[in-house]
Motif scaffolding. Structure first.
Motif, short mmCIF file in Angstrom:
data_model
loop_
_atom_site.label_atom_id
_atom_site.label_comp_id
_atom_site.label_asym_id
_atom_site.label_seq_id
_atom_site.Cartn_x
_atom_site.Cartn_y
_atom_site.Cartn_z
N GLN A 182 -6.53 21.70 1.75
CA GLN A 182 -7.62 22.40 0.94
C GLN A 182 -8.21 21.31 0.07
OE1 GLN A 182 -5.34 25.11 -1.23
NE2 GLN A 182 -4.70 26.50 0.30
N GLN A 183 -7.23 20.42 -0.26
CA GLN A 183 -8.00 19.32 -1.52
C GLN A 183 -8.63 18.20 -0.74
OE1 GLN A 183 -4.29 18.16 -3.79
NE2 GLN A 183 -4.55 19.78 -5.17
N ALA A 184 -8.19 17.80 0.36
CA ALA A 184 -8.73 16.42 1.02
C ALA A 184 -9.43 16.68 2.24
CB ALA A 184 -7.61 15.61 1.16
N ASN A 185 -9.05 18.10 2.95
CA ASN A 185 -9.98 18.40 4.36
C ASN A 185 -9.39 17.31 5.22
OD1 ASN A 185 -11.44 19.96 5.78
ND2 ASN A 185 -12.94 18.25 6.02
N VAL A 186 -7.92 16.91 5.25
CA VAL A 186 -7.24 16.29 6.34
C VAL A 186 -5.91 17.04 6.63
CG1 VAL A 186 -8.27 14.18 5.83
CG2 VAL A 186 -6.12 14.79 4.75
N ARG A 187 -5.40 17.01 7.79
CA ARG A 187 -4.16 17.71 8.08
C ARG A 187 -3.07 16.65 8.27
NH1 ARG A 187 -2.58 22.59 10.50
NH2 ARG A 187 -4.95 23.37 10.30
N ILE A 188 -1.96 16.93 7.64
CA ILE A 188 -0.61 15.97 7.87
C ILE A 188 -0.14 16.62 9.07
CG2 ILE A 188 1.33 15.24 6.93
CD1 ILE A 188 0.33 15.53 4.04
N VAL A 189 0.04 15.63 10.07
CA VAL A 189 0.69 16.07 11.40
C VAL A 189 2.37 15.43 11.69
CG1 VAL A 189 -1.40 16.96 12.49
CG2 VAL A 189 -0.76 14.53 12.83
N ALA A 190 2.45 14.47 11.12
CA ALA A 190 3.85 13.59 10.97
C ALA A 190 3.95 12.86 9.62
CB ALA A 190 3.68 12.88 12.25
N TRP A 191 5.01 12.43 9.61
CA TRP A 191 5.37 11.48 8.40
C TRP A 191 6.40 10.28 9.08
CZ3 TRP A 191 4.08 12.48 3.30
CH2 TRP A 191 3.82 13.86 3.11
N SER A 192 6.07 9.21 8.36
CA SER A 192 6.73 8.06 8.67
C SER A 192 7.84 7.76 7.59
CB SER A 192 5.92 6.71 8.83
OG SER A 192 6.70 5.24 8.59
N TYR A 193 9.05 7.44 7.91
CA TYR A 193 10.11 7.23 6.93
C TYR A 193 10.07 5.59 6.93
CZ TYR A 193 12.30 11.95 7.27
OH TYR A 193 12.40 13.35 7.30
N SER A 194 9.33 5.12 5.87
CA SER A 194 9.05 3.75 6.02
C SER A 194 9.88 2.90 5.13
CB SER A 194 7.89 3.41 5.53
OG SER A 194 6.94 3.88 6.28
N GLY A 195 11.02 3.57 4.46
CA GLY A 195 12.02 2.67 3.51
C GLY A 195 11.52 2.64 1.88
N PHE A 196 12.26 2.03 1.32
CA PHE A 196 12.11 1.81 -0.07
C PHE A 196 11.44 0.55 -0.17
CE2 PHE A 196 16.02 4.44 -0.97
CZ PHE A 196 15.43 5.07 -1.86
N ARG A 197 10.39 0.42 -1.12
CA ARG A 197 9.62 -0.76 -1.52
C ARG A 197 10.29 -1.75 -2.09
NH1 ARG A 197 3.84 1.34 -0.98
NH2 ARG A 197 3.09 -0.49 -1.78
N LEU A 206 13.44 -12.00 -2.41
CA LEU A 206 13.30 -10.54 -2.26
C LEU A 206 14.43 -9.90 -3.12
CD1 LEU A 206 12.78 -8.69 1.07
CD2 LEU A 206 14.38 -7.66 -0.59
N THR A 207 13.84 -9.00 -3.77
CA THR A 207 14.72 -8.03 -4.57
C THR A 207 14.83 -6.63 -4.07
OG1 THR A 207 14.12 -9.21 -6.76
CG2 THR A 207 15.18 -7.15 -6.97
N GLU A 208 16.10 -6.07 -3.79
CA GLU A 208 16.07 -4.83 -3.45
C GLU A 208 15.88 -3.82 -4.49
OE1 GLU A 208 19.60 -4.34 -1.15
OE2 GLU A 208 18.45 -4.82 0.46
N THR A 209 14.99 -3.19 -4.49
CA THR A 209 14.59 -2.22 -5.45
C THR A 209 14.55 -0.91 -4.82
OG1 THR A 209 11.99 -2.45 -5.33
CG2 THR A 209 13.26 -3.74 -6.86
N GLN A 261 20.26 -8.54 -5.77
CA GLN A 261 20.27 -6.83 -6.11
C GLN A 261 20.03 -7.21 -7.62
OE1 GLN A 261 21.22 -4.95 -3.68
NE2 GLN A 261 21.38 -6.58 -2.26
N LEU A 262 19.50 -6.03 -8.01
CA LEU A 262 19.38 -5.72 -9.51
C LEU A 262 20.65 -5.61 -10.16
CD1 LEU A 262 16.12 -3.24 -9.46
CD2 LEU A 262 16.31 -5.67 -10.29
N GLU A 263 20.76 -6.13 -11.56
CA GLU A 263 21.92 -6.10 -12.12
C GLU A 263 22.11 -4.83 -12.57
OE1 GLU A 263 21.15 -9.19 -14.75
OE2 GLU A 263 21.53 -11.08 -13.67
#
Length: 333
Positions: A133-148, A226-229, A292-294
């Motif tokens: 309704q808001q964007a006129n696009v249809r979500i058909v799938a999702w990627s589980y891409s992980g934590f940033r 790299l820091t795991e957040t 890792q974060l303390e």
């Protein structure tokens, strides 16, 4: 009478020809991340399943690494029907469909199981309907891409004080900008297509993306630390032009939805299988230092107190957040 029957017969024949013609197509799919990413894995799986279900009459060509424009630009193109499909971060869909920002609130998810629970819930169904309704696009799938994860070229980051003085690249997303501001950083919005160059030329010191994106975009070549957040688990939708979807027969529409479901399930298994090996390669091949974060509880407190209230209205109100938290068995706000 005979003339009328002939006209009807010709019309039916023409309709069948048009239907067959419409079914044979190669769709363009924009992919923001590079080859080897979770986004690409989702796109490839979706394309394979859809081709199988349509007897290879609908195929897809993937354009990775933002070849067709920025993720936000492709949302606009898909909405206009000038691009068939695109895989984008939820935060890049939020400007067009604010309710999707619910999935990008900092620390809304504590683990991948919670993300999976939401994608398989009525909340996801309503978000898909609202986005249409808001964007006129249809979500058909999702990627589980992980934590940033946070990377930088200057020093290890283990606490909030270590962030001071670092110039961190973020996407042009109010949610992510506000999140890093709550951590005491003035982040630098940079287009995704320009991020590698900005890091390489030290215009910015670091960036934040999931492990698979760090790997696929070759950031390890120019980022040492790299820091795991865990402030944002990246759920990234595959969106489709609604006009293209409506142009398909009921059978093809069903095939699209089934391919999306299978691709989403595959994405979950893909990230669970691949992320640990990607992490190992970043260390063994590129020599990245992973920290890792303390005390991440301090980050959680600052982000939720400093960001959530500002976005209550945009994501649909506190009730929507509490519904999600309740689904996850967490304390309501």
């Amino acid at each position: 009478m005979q003339k009328t029957k002939l006209i009807k017969a010709l019309s039916l024949t023409a309709g069948l020809v048009l239907s067959t013609s419409a079914l044979s197509a190669t769709w363009k799919m924009a992919v923001g991340d590079g080859g080897g990413s979770a986004q690409e894995a989702l796109g490839i799986k979706f394309s394979e399943v859809l081709a199988e279900k349509t007897n290879d009459k609908i195929t897809s060509t993937l354009f990775v690494n933002g070849q067709l424009g920025s993720e936000q630009a492709t949302v606009n193109d898909v909405a206009l029907g000038t691009l068939d499909m695109s895989i984008i971060a939820a935060n890049n869909l939020a400007p067009f469909s604010p309710s999707v920002g619910l999935l990008a609130l900092p620390y809304i998810f504590e683990n991948i199981d919670q993300a999976e629970k939401v994608i398989n819930s009525d909340i996801e169904k309503r978000l898909t309907e609202t986005t249409l309704q808001q964007a006129n696009v249809r979500i058909v799938a999702w990627s589980y891409s992980g934590f940033r994860m946070l990377t930088n070229s200057k020093r290890p980051v283990k606490n909030l004080d270590d962030l001071k003085g670092l110039f961190i690249r973020v996407p042009k997303s109010d949610l992510i900008i506000k999140t890093y501001q709550s951590f005491g950083v003035n982040p630098t919005p940079v287009a995704w297509s320009e991020t590698f160059t900005a890091l390489q030329q030290q215009v910015v010191d670091g960036q934040e993306t999931p492990y698979a994106a760090i790997y696929s975009m070759k950031f390890a070549e120019i980022q040492k630390y790299l820091t795991e957040t865990h402030y944002l688990f990246a759920l990234e939708p595959l969106i489709m032009s609604e006009s293209l979807f409506q142009d398909q027969s009921k059978e093809v529409q069903q095939a699209i939805l089934e391919a999306g479901k299978e691709a989403t399930e595959y994405s979950l298994s893909w990230i669970k299988e691949k992320e640990s090996s990607i992490k190992e390669e970043l260390v063994s091949k590129y020599g990245m230092e992973i920290d890792q974060l303390e005390d991440e509880a301090e980050w959680v407190k600052k982000a939720q107190a400093g960001v959530w209230p500002e976005f209550y209205e945009q994501v649909g109100g506190k009730d929507k957040i509490n519904e999600l938290l309740s689904l996850l068995g967490r304390e309501k706000i």
